[in-house]
Design an enzyme around this catalytic site. Structure first.
Site, mmCIF file in Angstrom:
data_model
loop_
_atom_site.group_PDB
_atom_site.id
_atom_site.type_symbol
_atom_site.label_atom_id
_atom_site.label_comp_id
_atom_site.label_asym_id
_atom_site.label_seq_id
_atom_site.Cartn_x
_atom_site.Cartn_y
_atom_site.Cartn_z
ATOM 1 N N LYS A 69 1.161 6.382 11.560
ATOM 2 C CA LYS A 69 1.958 6.230 10.351
ATOM 3 C C LYS A 69 1.856 4.802 9.834
ATOM 4 O O LYS A 69 1.442 3.875 10.546
ATOM 5 C CB LYS A 69 3.427 6.573 10.636
ATOM 6 C CG LYS A 69 3.694 8.052 10.889
ATOM 7 C CD LYS A 69 3.820 8.802 9.589
ATOM 8 C CE LYS A 69 4.396 10.193 9.784
ATOM 9 N NZ LYS A 69 4.675 10.864 8.504
ATOM 10 N N THR A 70 2.307 4.597 8.599
ATOM 11 C CA THR A 70 2.105 3.331 7.896
ATOM 12 C C THR A 70 2.850 2.155 8.514
ATOM 13 O O THR A 70 2.247 1.136 8.871
ATOM 14 C CB THR A 70 2.510 3.491 6.422
ATOM 15 O OG1 THR A 70 1.632 4.431 5.814
ATOM 16 C CG2 THR A 70 2.436 2.168 5.680
ATOM 17 N N PHE A 71 4.155 2.236 8.618
ATOM 18 C CA PHE A 71 4.910 1.081 9.090
ATOM 19 C C PHE A 71 4.640 0.757 10.562
ATOM 20 O O PHE A 71 4.470 -0.413 10.917
ATOM 21 C CB PHE A 71 6.398 1.268 8.810
ATOM 22 C CG PHE A 71 6.822 0.768 7.454
ATOM 23 C CD1 PHE A 71 6.046 1.008 6.328
ATOM 24 C CD2 PHE A 71 7.992 0.055 7.289
ATOM 25 C CE1 PHE A 71 6.419 0.551 5.075
ATOM 26 C CE2 PHE A 71 8.382 -0.421 6.033
ATOM 27 C CZ PHE A 71 7.585 -0.169 4.936
#
Length: 411
Positions: free
Chosen positions: A82-84
């Site tokens: 995922k991004t974060f």
């Protein structure tokens, strides 16, 4: 990065002590403050959701040129993809389980009733790990961040000397011009380490899928911005170490590849923290045994584990912020809390970090890097130790990765 979360951030004001984002007049090379004599600037560029195979679509002449004269690889993200979590891994050298950003959405028992989302700026949530720009600032190296998750958050009373609050309304052209404006400054106030972030490839991948023409167009557009940056640096008479990364890849999804949690679990036994490629669940008080007993009923294309039994290769499950149950779908499938309100289509990420379609782009070129061409795949925990070597910072401790990308810097 999911577009719906980004739209929340787009409403926030621009940060103080940041340059104007609109293009500034070009400074003639002859009056460029003798830039050529300065040390190379190091620029860490993230292209969110950029798979390495996007370079094979015939629309990335600038990125391919950088790869040809430097180093490139297919990089493994950390779990969850995922991004974060992965943007934090890239700048701390710690997997999400250790850097504290274990998901895009999470809870912490120390903050009852609060939920971390991608618009959360409270330093409490980010305090478990130190990003490389803070280590650089502590060492007297000036930094600037043109967007990066967490770059607007204070650590030990410090932030980058210059930073921008994320907004999707700031175009790629404006982002590059903002960086070039920083580099146009006199040496005393010019950053030596810069981050630059692009989100449009990820947004197109979510909306249309990784194989769509719209995604290829987004890939082409961001490649043009990389070309603008390279040309701008050259016009200023500067040299630069460019490190281009992605946080994760992208997999195509569809309505006929969805699994509903209530089809094999009793909704009275759990609450959902996050769903999609994986679901994070916490048991309702008193229902712990019932929930765990039901996990074996998971259908084909999804696997569920209690937190203590998550496979060790994911390096995930020791952080208190990780939910008590993880249900992970096969790549291209989704495990959802309920019947979706809209048809499932486009693309997403968050799957097994070893899945080929979760692989992330890596390119590095500049004076700090020997030209090695395409090298074997490596874990993204190597990026932060590599940046420390390039910036001349001591290696931090503890770290989950080491610099496997290059050994001795060329003289």
């Amino acid at each position: 990065m999911k577009k719906s979360f980004l739209s929340l951030l787009a409403t926030l004001p621009l940060a103080l002590s940041a340059p104007a984002l609109m293009a500034a007049p070009k400074t003639p090379v002859a009056a460029a403050h003798n830039h050529a004599a300065q040390k190379p600037v190091t620029i860490l560029i993230s292209i969110d959701g950029f798979r390495p195979d996007y370079l094979q679509r015939g629309v990335t002449p600038n990125l391919n040129a950088l790869a040809a004269k430097g180093i490139s690889a297919s990089m493994r993200p950390s779990f969850p993809s995922k991004t974060f979590p992965n943007h934090t891994t890239l700048v701390t050298g710690l997997v999400p389980d250790h850097n504290g950003i274990v998901a895009n959405s999470m809870f912490d028992k120390r903050r009852p009733g609060e939920k971390f989302t991608m618009s959360t700026e409270d330093a409490f949530w980010w305090a478990e790990s130190e990003p490389v720009w803070i280590a650089a600032e502590k060492a007297g190296i000036r930094t600037a961040t043109m967007f990066w998750p967490g770059a607007n958050v204070e650590h030990d009373g410090l932030r980058p000397q210059d930073w921008q609050q994320f907004s999707q309304n700031v175009t790629g052209v404006q982002r590059v011009n903002g960086v070039l404006d920083w580099l146009r400054r006199p040496a005393a106030i010019r950053p030596a380490f810069v981050t630059l972030y692009f989100d449009t490839v990820d947004t197109a991948g979510h909306d249309f899928g990784p194989d769509a023409a719209e995604t290829t167009k987004a890939v082409s557009d961001v490649d043009a911005r990389i070309g603008d940056l390279v040309k701008g640096i050259k016009a200023l008479g500067l040299t630069a170490n460019l490190v281009v990364v992605a946080d994760h890849g992208m997999a195509a999804v569809s309505q006929d590849r969805t699994i509903l949690l209530p089809s094999f679990l009793n909704p009275q036994d759990y609450t959902v923290v996050e769903d999609g490629p994986f679901a994070g669940l916490n048991p309702v008080a008193g229902h712990e045994a019932a929930l765990e007993a039901s996990l074996s009923k998971a259908p084909e294309h999804v696997q569920c584990w209690p937190k203590r039994a998550i496979p060790a290769r994911f390096r995930y499950g020791s952080n208190p912020r990780v939910p008590e149950v993880l249900c992970l779908a096969d790549s291209g499938w989704e495990v959802l809390r309920d019947t979706p309100k809209k048809p499932v289509k486009g693309g997403t990420h968050g799957y097994d970090n070893a899945a080929p379609d979760m692989a992330a782009l890596f390119i590095a070129t500049g004076p700090a890097f020997k030209a090695k061409g395409h090298i074997p795949a490596f874990d993204n925990t190597a990026i932060e130790p590599m940046l420390r070597d390039v910036l001349g910072l001591p290696q931090g401790s503890p770290r989950d990765g080491v610099n496997t990308i290059f050994g001795t810097l060329p003289k």
